[in-house]
Scaffold this motif. Structure first.
Motif, short mmCIF file in Angstrom:
data_model
loop_
_atom_site.label_atom_id
_atom_site.label_comp_id
_atom_site.label_asym_id
_atom_site.label_seq_id
_atom_site.Cartn_x
_atom_site.Cartn_y
_atom_site.Cartn_z
N UNK A 126 0.82 -1.21 0.00
CA UNK A 126 0.00 0.00 0.00
C UNK A 126 0.86 1.27 0.00
N UNK A 127 2.19 1.07 -0.28
CA UNK A 127 3.12 2.18 -0.47
C UNK A 127 3.49 2.87 0.84
N UNK A 128 3.52 2.11 1.92
CA UNK A 128 3.91 2.68 3.20
C UNK A 128 4.88 1.75 3.94
N UNK A 129 5.81 2.39 4.63
CA UNK A 129 6.61 1.70 5.63
C UNK A 129 6.00 2.02 6.99
N UNK A 140 4.64 5.66 13.63
CA UNK A 140 4.68 6.51 12.44
C UNK A 140 4.62 5.63 11.20
N UNK A 141 4.31 6.22 10.06
CA UNK A 141 4.38 5.54 8.78
C UNK A 141 5.04 6.49 7.78
N UNK A 142 5.72 5.91 6.81
CA UNK A 142 6.42 6.71 5.80
C UNK A 142 5.86 6.36 4.43
N UNK A 143 5.24 7.31 3.73
CA UNK A 143 4.64 7.02 2.43
C UNK A 143 5.68 7.08 1.31
N UNK A 144 5.54 6.20 0.33
CA UNK A 144 6.38 6.21 -0.87
C UNK A 144 5.46 6.17 -2.09
N UNK A 170 9.64 0.19 -4.81
CA UNK A 170 9.43 0.05 -6.25
C UNK A 170 9.42 1.38 -6.99
N UNK A 171 9.64 2.49 -6.30
CA UNK A 171 9.83 3.76 -7.00
C UNK A 171 11.32 3.98 -7.29
N UNK A 172 12.09 2.87 -7.22
CA UNK A 172 13.52 2.86 -7.56
C UNK A 172 14.37 3.65 -6.58
N UNK A 173 13.87 3.82 -5.36
CA UNK A 173 14.62 4.58 -4.37
C UNK A 173 14.93 3.73 -3.13
N UNK A 182 11.52 10.38 9.78
CA UNK A 182 11.82 11.50 8.89
C UNK A 182 12.92 11.08 7.91
N UNK A 183 12.77 11.51 6.66
CA UNK A 183 13.74 11.15 5.64
C UNK A 183 15.04 11.92 5.86
N UNK A 184 16.15 11.18 5.87
CA UNK A 184 17.47 11.79 5.97
C UNK A 184 18.11 11.93 4.59
#
Length: 719
Positions: A126-129, A140-144, A170-173, A182-184
């Motif tokens: 579902x595109x979340x960590x 927390x959850x992290x959307x991709x 799967x967004x190649x990241x 939080x994204x570092x």
């Protein structure tokens, strides 16, 4: 008449031959049965302990952790029914969380925010960590942008004392997040990141690198800030997850990974190919590393069309062919505590296989569909024997028990990616933390108890919050392990306290090895304080002077000294005197209590009863035995020749010489021995007496038939 005689002779010969042959067959069967009765070593076998059914297939690999610190382990796994599950150690549902799509990812577990509580990380289609707390609430959850096949990894990348989270999508990241989600930084490849990253200080410069494969055919090595250090291009997709180990013992790490080009690659720390082996099939199984044969060098294990084992230089050791390209990744553990490791892997032929260190099958367990999940092991019921957990495409998570063994041993690669932290390293000392995670906590990856305080490193880090590098965290001169074992606080200086109010401080209890929570540690009737400070006895020994009397009884009943076995120093222990009605407080060694002319001290030294003139009741008094005949006054027959000392003395023979005894003529009655029927049993019962009866019956029948035939022939002859 001549013909009749010939017939009789022929029949007689046949009867003898049949009898002899039957006896030979019987003897051969008996010998075979005796040979088969040789006991074989008990083999390891498996059985189903429990299973848990989800609503769809399970590709996720299970992880195990004690989430609520209740001393029992919980089991974590995702399912393609969109749910993430937490089960207790018996398979009951603790909690679950419903995402919006499949949970293919395998969970990682760590104390992200250093609050002595574990977090659980898992990705979803579902595109979340997701990051869950120990009770299943979302922290927390992290959307991709696209689905997450990859499984997260956890390590302190920037050396700031806090753990970071790495996840491919799967967004190649490849994303790096801090402990609060939080994204570092992120790194973008040309295609999907399906596999999971490994984390290690490859170049030994004090900072960590990240290695991860992509479906753009490449293996990437990134520095701790996400910058590219090197990459290597294979000939096909890289969906396998790398493993990291020092294979050749040169103090630098190698990286192992599979590609769909059919090769297993081994890279050095700079990205050069050290060796590769072409297995010849596309694959997503990830390698595991362990010394499975206990020879001091590491082996590399990986799934393919079955399972392959290589040595540390890439030499082929053995393989097992299942006929299916396997997605499950192997683990390596010592299930039966024989100092060699078993290898477990799931197969698309519906089976979970267990191989020994030479590649032979120990056992297999069949599920209801193919297995893509990787197995995990843990001692769920705390009985010293590991249980095995694995998911299947039949929608079930299986918990498999072991029988035929008494204990399990080391578990250096106990789940997918080596440990629940998913760093791609082995857990060399089997203390739950892989070698990279031990580096984060500063503990010794080769010693489960770095500070030798009787507490494993992980136990100190997670359960007691004591310092795993200091065996006395509160500096009170009592080791942390002893304090925990005795229900004291290892984080508070309580050395001067007296928990049980027995007159000894906690520190004194430690010094005397007594129980600080029990006023009378040995239950001998004296408090620990009295024993140490008043009577100078051992508070952990009920009979400190080994005289046969409890310390408390010596003080309270007999008035003797519990620290001196012979209170009045008359050469006779207090306990012996009490047992024989003498006075342990008076020197009565030269008295003769029974009037047999032996002093009490002589009775003691010769093992006699000082209150019985004939201790062994053989007809000779103790004095005569000791002083005249030199026999044992406590043994009726000193020389064990079958004649009492008294009989030998009366008959003039030597009671101390077994070859000198009275001449006696004995006519034994006739002895009739009827042996019981001999029965040999193995799987079925063979009774010799029954077979013998059948044999004799057959012989009798043949005799009757022979006689009848002869009579008929004679009559015909007469006619």
């Amino acid at each position: 008449m001549r013909k009749a005689r010939k017939c009789l002779l022929l029949i007689f010969i046949l009867i003898i031959a049949a009898f002899v042959k039957q006896r030979n067959v019987e003897a051969k069967e008996t010998e075979e049965m005796e040979n088969n009765l040789v006991l074989q070593p008990q083999a390891m076998s498996v059985y189903s302990k429990w299973n848990f059914t989800t609503g769809d297939v399970i590709h996720s690999s299970p992880a195990v952790a004690d989430l609520n610190k209740d001393g029992t382990l919980d089991v974590l796994v995702g399912s393609n029914d969109d749910n993430f599950y937490c089960l207790n150690h018996t398979g009951g549902l603790e909690w679950s969380y419903t995402t919006s799509n499949n949970v293919h990812s395998s969970p990682a577990v760590a104390d992200l925010n250093n609050n002595s509580s574990l977090e659980i990380l898992v990705g979803s289609f579902d595109r979340k960590l997701y990051c869950f707390n120990h009770s299943g609430g979302i922290e927390w959850s992290f959307p991709v942008s696209y689905a997450i096949w990859s499984s997260p990894a956890v390590a302190d990348l920037n050396n700031d004392g806090a753990l970071e989270v790495l996840i491919g999508t799967d967004d190649s990241k490849l994303y790096c997040l801090n402990y609060s989600g939080d994204e570092l930084w992120s790194f973008t490849a040309s295609s999907y990141f399906t596999g999971s990253p490994a984390i290690a200080d490859l170049d030994n410069d004090g900072t960590l690198e990240v290695v991860v494969g992509s479906e753009d055919y490449k293996l990437y090595c990134l520095n701790h800030t996400g910058g590219l250090e090197w990459n290597y291009t294979t000939s096909s997709y890289v969906v396998s997850s790398p493993a990291v180990a020092d294979l050749n013992d040169d103090s630098t790490l190698e990286v192992l990974i599979r590609s769909w080009d059919g090769n297993l690659y081994c890279f050095n720390h700079t990205g050069g190919v050290e060796w590769y082996y072409n297995i010849g099939s596309s694959i997503e199984s990830s390698p595991a590393v362990a010394d499975i044969d206990n020879d001091g060098t590491l082996e590399v294990l990986v799934g393919s069309v079955g399972l392959y084992c290589f040595n540390h230089t890439g030499g082929f050791e053995w393989n097992y062919f299942t006929g299916y390209t396997e997605s499950s990744s192997p683990i390596a553990v010592d299930l039966d505590d024989d100092n060699t490791l078993e290898v477990l892997i799931g197969s698309k032929d519906d089976k979970l296989y267990c191989f020994n260190h030479t590649g032979g099958i120990e056992w297999s367990y069949t599920t209801g569909n193919s297995i893509s999940s990787s197995p995990a092991v843990a001692d769920l019921d705390d009985d010293g024997i590991l249980e095995i957990l694995v998911g299947s495409r039949d929608n079930k998570l299986y918990c498999i028990g072991l029988s035929g063994i008494s204990s399990s041993g080391a578990a250096p690669w106990y789940c997918f990616r080596g440990s629940v932290f998913h760093t791609g390293h082995m857990d060399s000392d089997s203390d739950y933390m892989d070698d990279q995670t031990e580096s984060f906590y500063g503990t010794n990856p080769l010693n489960a108890d770095t500070d030798a305080d009787l507490l494993d490193d992980w136990y100190e880090i997670y359960y007691t919050n004591t310092d795993p590098l200091d065996n006395d965290s509160d500096i009170d001169s009592m080791p942390d392990g002893w304090e925990v074992q005795n229900r004291l606080d290892p984080l508070v200086n309580d050395a001067a306290d007296d928990e049980d109010e027995d007159g000894l401080t906690n520190l004194e209890e430690y010094q005397h090895n007594s129980d600080p929570n029990d006023a009378d540690s040995d239950s001998d009737g004296l408090t620990d304080g009295e024993e140490v400070d008043t009577y100078y006895t051992n508070p952990t020994d009920v009979d400190s002077d080994s005289d046969g009397l409890l310390d408390g009884d010596e003080v309270d009943i007999h008035g003797t000294d519990p620290a001196d076995e012979d209170t009045e120093n008359d050469g006779m222990p207090d306990g012996w005197e009490i047992a024989h009605s003498l006075n342990p407080l008076s020197d009565d060694s030269l008295e003769d209590a029974d009037g047999d002319n032996l002093y009490n001290i002589e009775e003691y030294t010769n093992g006699c009863n000082p209150t019985d003139t004939d201790t062994d009741n053989d007809g000779l008094n103790d004095y005569d035995e000791v002083m005249v005949h030199s026999t044992d006054p406590d043994d009726v027959d000193t020389d064990n020749d079958g004649y009492s000392d008294k009989i030998e003395v009366d008959n003039g023979t030597n009671p101390n010489n077994p070859n000198d005894y009275p001449p006696t003529t004995i006519t034994p009655p006739p002895e009739t021995i009827t042996p019981p029927p001999e029965t040999i049993t193995e799987n079925q019962t063979i009774t010799t007496t029954v077979e013998t009866g059948i044999i004799y019956s057959s012989v009798v029948l043949m005799v009757i038939v022979g006689i009848s035939t002869t009579v008929i022939l004679i009559r015909k002859r007469r006619k």
